[in-house]
Design a protein around this motif. Sequence first.
Motif, PDB file in Angstrom:
ATOM      1  N   GLU A 284       1.741  78.023  64.202  1.00  0.00           N
ATOM      2  CA  GLU A 284       3.166  77.866  64.498  1.00  0.00           C
ATOM      3  C   GLU A 284       3.747  79.100  65.184  1.00  0.00           C
ATOM      4  O   GLU A 284       4.783  79.010  65.831  1.00  0.00           O
ATOM      5  CB  GLU A 284       3.964  77.601  63.216  1.00  0.00           C
ATOM      6  CG  GLU A 284       3.747  76.215  62.613  1.00  0.00           C
ATOM      7  CD  GLU A 284       2.480  76.129  61.767  1.00  0.00           C
ATOM      8  OE1 GLU A 284       1.917  77.188  61.428  1.00  0.00           O
ATOM      9  OE2 GLU A 284       2.055  75.007  61.450  1.00  0.00           O
ATOM     10  N   ALA A 333       4.663  68.582  47.459  1.00  0.00           N
ATOM     11  CA  ALA A 333       4.634  68.690  48.919  1.00  0.00           C
ATOM     12  C   ALA A 333       5.994  68.398  49.558  1.00  0.00           C
ATOM     13  O   ALA A 333       6.442  69.147  50.439  1.00  0.00           O
ATOM     14  CB  ALA A 333       3.547  67.786  49.504  1.00  0.00           C
ATOM     15  N   PRO A 334       6.691  67.344  49.117  1.00  0.00           N
ATOM     16  CA  PRO A 334       8.009  67.095  49.733  1.00  0.00           C
ATOM     17  C   PRO A 334       8.973  68.270  49.541  1.00  0.00           C
ATOM     18  O   PRO A 334       9.716  68.613  50.471  1.00  0.00           O
ATOM     19  CB  PRO A 334       8.500  65.841  49.010  1.00  0.00           C
ATOM     20  CG  PRO A 334       7.246  65.138  48.577  1.00  0.00           C
ATOM     21  CD  PRO A 334       6.290  66.243  48.234  1.00  0.00           C
ATOM     22  N   LEU A 337       8.050  70.913  52.010  1.00  0.00           N
ATOM     23  CA  LEU A 337       8.409  70.547  53.389  1.00  0.00           C
ATOM     24  C   LEU A 337       9.910  70.526  53.611  1.00  0.00           C
ATOM     25  O   LEU A 337      10.371  70.497  54.752  1.00  0.00           O
ATOM     26  CB  LEU A 337       7.803  69.178  53.739  1.00  0.00           C
ATOM     27  CG  LEU A 337       6.289  69.199  53.925  1.00  0.00           C
ATOM     28  CD1 LEU A 337       5.736  67.773  53.919  1.00  0.00           C
ATOM     29  CD2 LEU A 337       5.920  69.899  55.231  1.00  0.00           C
ATOM     30  N   ALA A 338      10.676  70.512  52.531  1.00  0.00           N
ATOM     31  CA  ALA A 338      12.136  70.509  52.673  1.00  0.00           C
ATOM     32  C   ALA A 338      12.684  71.887  53.015  1.00  0.00           C
ATOM     33  O   ALA A 338      13.827  72.010  53.452  1.00  0.00           O
ATOM     34  CB  ALA A 338      12.783  69.994  51.386  1.00  0.00           C
ATOM     35  N   GLY A 341      12.043  75.151  58.418  1.00  0.00           N
ATOM     36  CA  GLY A 341      11.034  75.798  59.252  1.00  0.00           C
ATOM     37  C   GLY A 341       9.684  75.954  58.597  1.00  0.00           C
ATOM     38  O   GLY A 341       8.853  76.746  59.055  1.00  0.00           O
ATOM     39  N   VAL A 342       9.422  75.188  57.535  1.00  0.00           N
ATOM     40  CA  VAL A 342       8.145  75.308  56.829  1.00  0.00           C
ATOM     41  C   VAL A 342       7.191  74.183  57.239  1.00  0.00           C
ATOM     42  O   VAL A 342       7.558  73.018  57.238  1.00  0.00           O
ATOM     43  CB  VAL A 342       8.354  75.304  55.294  1.00  0.00           C
ATOM     44  CG1 VAL A 342       7.034  75.066  54.561  1.00  0.00           C
ATOM     45  CG2 VAL A 342       8.974  76.618  54.854  1.00  0.00           C
ATOM     46  N   SER A 343       5.977  74.563  57.595  1.00  0.00           N
ATOM     47  CA  SER A 343       4.904  73.609  57.879  1.00  0.00           C
ATOM     48  C   SER A 343       3.873  73.677  56.770  1.00  0.00           C
ATOM     49  O   SER A 343       3.610  74.750  56.233  1.00  0.00           O
ATOM     50  CB  SER A 343       4.201  73.969  59.194  1.00  0.00           C
ATOM     51  OG  SER A 343       5.112  74.002  60.250  1.00  0.00           O
ATOM     52  N   LEU A 344       3.279  72.542  56.471  1.00  0.00           N
ATOM     53  CA  LEU A 344       2.226  72.468  55.456  1.00  0.00           C
ATOM     54  C   LEU A 344       0.892  72.168  56.119  1.00  0.00           C
ATOM     55  O   LEU A 344       0.818  71.326  57.021  1.00  0.00           O
ATOM     56  CB  LEU A 344       2.558  71.346  54.458  1.00  0.00           C
ATOM     57  CG  LEU A 344       1.459  70.972  53.450  1.00  0.00           C
ATOM     58  CD1 LEU A 344       1.218  72.104  52.454  1.00  0.00           C
ATOM     59  CD2 LEU A 344       1.817  69.686  52.708  1.00  0.00           C
ATOM     60  N   HIS A 345      -0.137  72.864  55.676  1.00  0.00           N
ATOM     61  CA  HIS A 345      -1.503  72.547  56.103  1.00  0.00           C
ATOM     62  C   HIS A 345      -2.322  72.317  54.835  1.00  0.00           C
ATOM     63  O   HIS A 345      -2.543  73.254  54.062  1.00  0.00           O
ATOM     64  CB  HIS A 345      -2.096  73.698  56.923  1.00  0.00           C
ATOM     65  CG  HIS A 345      -1.381  73.915  58.214  1.00  0.00           C
ATOM     66  ND1 HIS A 345      -1.858  73.445  59.419  1.00  0.00           N
ATOM     67  CD2 HIS A 345      -0.202  74.507  58.492  1.00  0.00           C
ATOM     68  CE1 HIS A 345      -0.999  73.764  60.385  1.00  0.00           C
ATOM     69  NE2 HIS A 345       0.007  74.412  59.849  1.00  0.00           N
ATOM     70  N   TRP A 346      -2.736  71.096  54.635  1.00  0.00           N
ATOM     71  CA  TRP A 346      -3.510  70.728  53.457  1.00  0.00           C
ATOM     72  C   TRP A 346      -4.935  70.466  53.922  1.00  0.00           C
ATOM     73  O   TRP A 346      -5.140  69.811  54.935  1.00  0.00           O
ATOM     74  CB  TRP A 346      -2.882  69.497  52.793  1.00  0.00           C
ATOM     75  CG  TRP A 346      -3.477  69.145  51.463  1.00  0.00           C
ATOM     76  CD1 TRP A 346      -4.211  68.037  51.162  1.00  0.00           C
ATOM     77  CD2 TRP A 346      -3.365  69.901  50.247  1.00  0.00           C
ATOM     78  NE1 TRP A 346      -4.558  68.063  49.830  1.00  0.00           N
ATOM     79  CE2 TRP A 346      -4.074  69.184  49.247  1.00  0.00           C
ATOM     80  CE3 TRP A 346      -2.752  71.100  49.902  1.00  0.00           C
ATOM     81  CZ2 TRP A 346      -4.176  69.634  47.931  1.00  0.00           C
ATOM     82  CZ3 TRP A 346      -2.860  71.552  48.592  1.00  0.00           C
ATOM     83  CH2 TRP A 346      -3.556  70.813  47.618  1.00  0.00           C
TER      84      TRP A 346
END
Lengths: 385, 385
Positions: A284, A333-334, A337-338, A341-346
Amino acid sequence: MMTVPVPGATVGVVGGGQLGRMLAEAASPLGVDVVALDPTPDCPAVPPATAQVTAAFDDAEGVRELAERADVLTYEIELADPDLLESVAADADVEVHPTPDTLRTIQDKLVQNRALEDAGVPVPDFTAVDDADDLEAAFDDLGSPLMVKARTGGYDGRGNAPVESVAEAREAFDGLDGLVAEELVDFERELSVIAVRGDGETATFPVAENVHEDEILRESVVPARTSEDVREHATAVARDVLGALDGRGVFGIELFERETDDGTEILVNEIAPRPHNSGHYTIEGCHTSQFEQFARAVCGLPLGATGLRGPAVMANILGDPDAEKRPADLAGAPDALAKPGVSLHWYGKREVRPLRKMGHVTAVGADRETLLDRARAARDATGFE
Amino acid sequence: MMTVPVPGATVGVVGGGQLGRMLAEAASPLGVDVVALDPTPDCPAVPPATAQVTAAFDDAEGVRELAERADVLTYEIELADPDLLESVAADADVEVHPTPDTLRTIQDKLVQNRALEDAGVPVPDFTAVDDADDLEAAFDDLGSPLMVKARTGGYDGRGNAPVESVAEAREAFDGLDGLVAEELVDFERELSVIAVRGDGETATFPVAENVHEDEILRESVVPARTSEDVREHATAVARDVLGALDGRGVFGIELFERETDDGTEILVNEIAPRPHNSGHYTIEGCHTSQFEQFARAVCGLPLGATGLRGPAVMANILGDPDAEKRPADLAGAPDALAKPGVSLHWYGKREVRPLRKMGHVTAVGADRETLLDRARAARDATGFE
């Protein structure tokens, strides 16, 4: 150089963990397929990687099959076997990047330190240890405690231990041969630089500041919270490291920033011959991610722009210490993600192990302190460590 | 709302073209799997999508299989069958997003225009046409030439034609029933806004300016080269459009910017109930891409930040008019990737067709005019159109 056709190329990668997964995610837009060799069925890389060769990293038949399906070979784990890769690649008429020689150098921390020293790259003072006398001499020369490392087989801080006595070392390493002892660096900060060699060109990514707990990376803050001068210095050292290594690819270079009476010193701590956890922020944070660079580099494509698009903070999501959670327990996870500007990579790992890297979050779009708070809050919200 | 488990959710998507492919690329980091239904074997979406159901878009057995494998259903093509989706989803106890009702509204341009008009959204003046008398009346009321559109079956500008006579319309449409005639808008610019509805929240992406040739999108420039006021106006209209549509998902809203004596007017031209070509710039240009938003929205996850990270220009790569090229003829990919700040997205289509969308490039990291030059140069370097 052999031609790797793009689109349509297939990269064969030894290792199918999260690094292989993020490589495949980044390779897909380029029309580059990834086939991963990994002993674990349903390894994290597949999908998005096209296919898996299920075999041990040093399984000759498996690596041969990988080479036959690939236009170029690489690895995302140091445990790859350089001799096997070299012979199989020669038979299959494909190249291996980074070169097997580079992998050999990096696999042996003593050889690595000597190669860096020979290239004029600053490293902590070190000495080879093969018995108690060597270690006693090291305590005399380099002080106590020492950072003792197994020459081979360690990665991501595993196989390293600070020790204060011969007895302690004997217990930590199950014997005293095949070790290297380094001065324990009293550092100001741990930094890292992702450096890349393509076809006749090199590039470095912005300097990350790394926060470790128990030798495990917890967060990377970019740009590192040090002076511009120190960041330039660290980048110059990373370029020198690249000069000491052969072959196209991505290198994660971990550095110590140490204050001395003569000013700030930058010392090389570890090198990974592959994308590195401390470079995940580039997905990102930068114009081109370390994973797209990895695909570009091993295929001999032009490298992409490495500039920082804005501050970024990455936080690892780890398995709980007792590994009582299941992957499906990421019910938070929700909430993660809320955060803005945060991205999740699982990573899609089938099993939680104590402090295993299960995923990460990256926060962008604000100043570093705000992003650090957000990334930590997002990580905490996941319910994992 | 039904719960969609993340990670571990599977999105079933009708259509496995480039939009499905980019959805799968964006869903992978979230731990969300994608299964695509598409009649073409080895469709572009798979991999990175996990699996394909090979069936026609309206094949009941195929859609049923898709529903059984999925936690939520969506579509990346307007040709999806809303009645079939509705009944199959009810049987399989999964939701469809956007709702089948929204798909029905958008599939019929007359119904769509009426729904927008009822919601107070500005659209070009229009009238239903089912025979020559209707069309003559339309010429009288709305002027000549008219923009005539097939009510159903068209997308991406197909099924639309400017006509100046009944005879011309008869030829273009193979008859005169089931048409809608619109005033031909003398626009200043074509704009678009990607709008998103999540679970109880909405978001819009920055306004793109679209350059078309022969009704085919060639480039998108972001931010649109118009005034901030006009961009805000366009965004407000897009929000109003979203208010007239049900269900979670991503909507591509194409707009005309028209100068009048009373100031600038924004009119809605077309709506796509899915990610849109003019939103591809969001992958590199925005904090969250339209494809990640699509995954987040249909799974009921919180939406991501839609802010622009910097100017961005996207250029489509099209098949040559005679379709004499093969996909492997993209020999210029390295030259394209050598342009600073340029990313390549290749869709993995097995066959070139005249002016078919084969891929796109996006340029970031400079001002818009520089980026437009670079994106066009990169596109030209590929050797395709």
